[in-house]
Design an enzyme around this catalytic site. Structure first.
Site, PDB file in Angstrom:
ATOM      1  N   SER A 115       0.831  -0.990  -0.024  1.00 54.44           N
ATOM      2  CA  SER A 115      -0.005  -0.209  -0.039  1.00 54.44           C
ATOM      3  C   SER A 115       0.877   1.442  -0.005  1.00 54.44           C
ATOM      4  CB  SER A 115      -0.958  -0.033   1.118  1.00 54.44           C
ATOM      5  OG  SER A 115      -2.093   0.948   1.042  1.00 54.44           O
ATOM      6  N   HIS A 151      -4.638  -1.554  -4.201  1.00 56.98           N
ATOM      7  CA  HIS A 151      -6.143  -1.648  -3.654  1.00 56.98           C
ATOM      8  C   HIS A 151      -7.040  -1.652  -5.148  1.00 56.98           C
ATOM      9  CE1 HIS A 151      -4.531  -1.779   0.314  1.00 56.98           C
ATOM     10  NE2 HIS A 151      -4.374  -0.286   0.190  1.00 56.98           N
TER      11      HIS A 151
END
Length: 222
Positions: A115, A151
């Site tokens: 991330s 994501h």
């Protein structure tokens, strides 16, 4: 990133194997989540009994070691966790970690993350660092050219925003990864895409907009 029961995360196991060492040194950084000690202890617990020699660098409220450069440059793997990429890089720059990370990269240390810990190595990406609404981030370390979007399959706003930001020139073209997928670069060349769950993938997104799915190798726990 999946956490197999009683095992290390598959992506971290992959990174450790890249070192070719039986007892690799790995330092984890959780700056993006404000050095939440629960995350750090969770990783230490996961690595109990593993041959890897795990350490961590915390910067809140002050560095937990006297010489962060010495710690980081003595590692085989540096792993960066998720959270706010904007806050993390602001803090890193105050402590000159941007310079140290570049030295580590040039020294051949395996640099990894998830991330925010993926976006930081690129020029920019999509982030929720500034609020619930996703926005562009354009102040990455730039060790890797282009942009990165994590994501991609789990947050509905990521794909359309990433396309729009590349189309209008806010972000350069780059790589987008579904949850559980990692892009392995050697120097500045993408050499492999790995996934810790079947069906997830990565995509090369370029101005135009063209989106090309990249083949991923599925990792299986030992």
């Amino acid at each position: 990133m999946m956490m197999p029961e009683n095992n290390v995360p598959l992506h971290l196991d992959y990174a450790l194997r890249l070192t070719g060492k039986r007892e690799p040194r790995m330092c984890v950084l959780n700056t993006a989540a404000g050095d939440d000690p629960r995350w750090t202890m969770y990783l230490y617990d996961r690595f109990a009994g593993h041959p890897a020699r795990v350490s961590h660098l915390a910067l809140f409220p002050m560095p937990n070691v006297a010489d962060p450069a010495d710690l980081l440059l003595s590692q085989d793997v540096i792993f960066v966790g998720g959270g706010s990429v904007a806050n993390m890089l602001a803090v890193w720059r105050v402590h000159s970690l941007d310079v140290i990370m570049r030295k580590a990269w040039h020294a051949g240390i395996v640099m990894a993350g998830s991330s925010a810990g993926g976006i930081c190595w690129f020029e920019g990406g999509t982030t929720d660092s500034f609020g619930r609404e996703l926005r562009p981030f354009t102040d990455g370390l730039g060790l890797l050219a282009g942009s990165f979007c994590p994501h991609y399959n789990s947050e509905s706003g990521r794909r359309p925003l990433y396309h729009r930001l590349i189309a209008d020139g806010t972000l350069s073209g780059g790589i987008a990864c579904d949850d559980g997928v990692g892009a392995h670069f050697i120097d500045d060349e993408l050499t492999e895409v790995i996934a810790d769950r079947p069906g997830s993938g990565a995509y090369r997104v370029e101005p135009g907009i063209t989106e090309t799915r990249l083949d991923a190798r599925y990792l299986v726990s030992a």
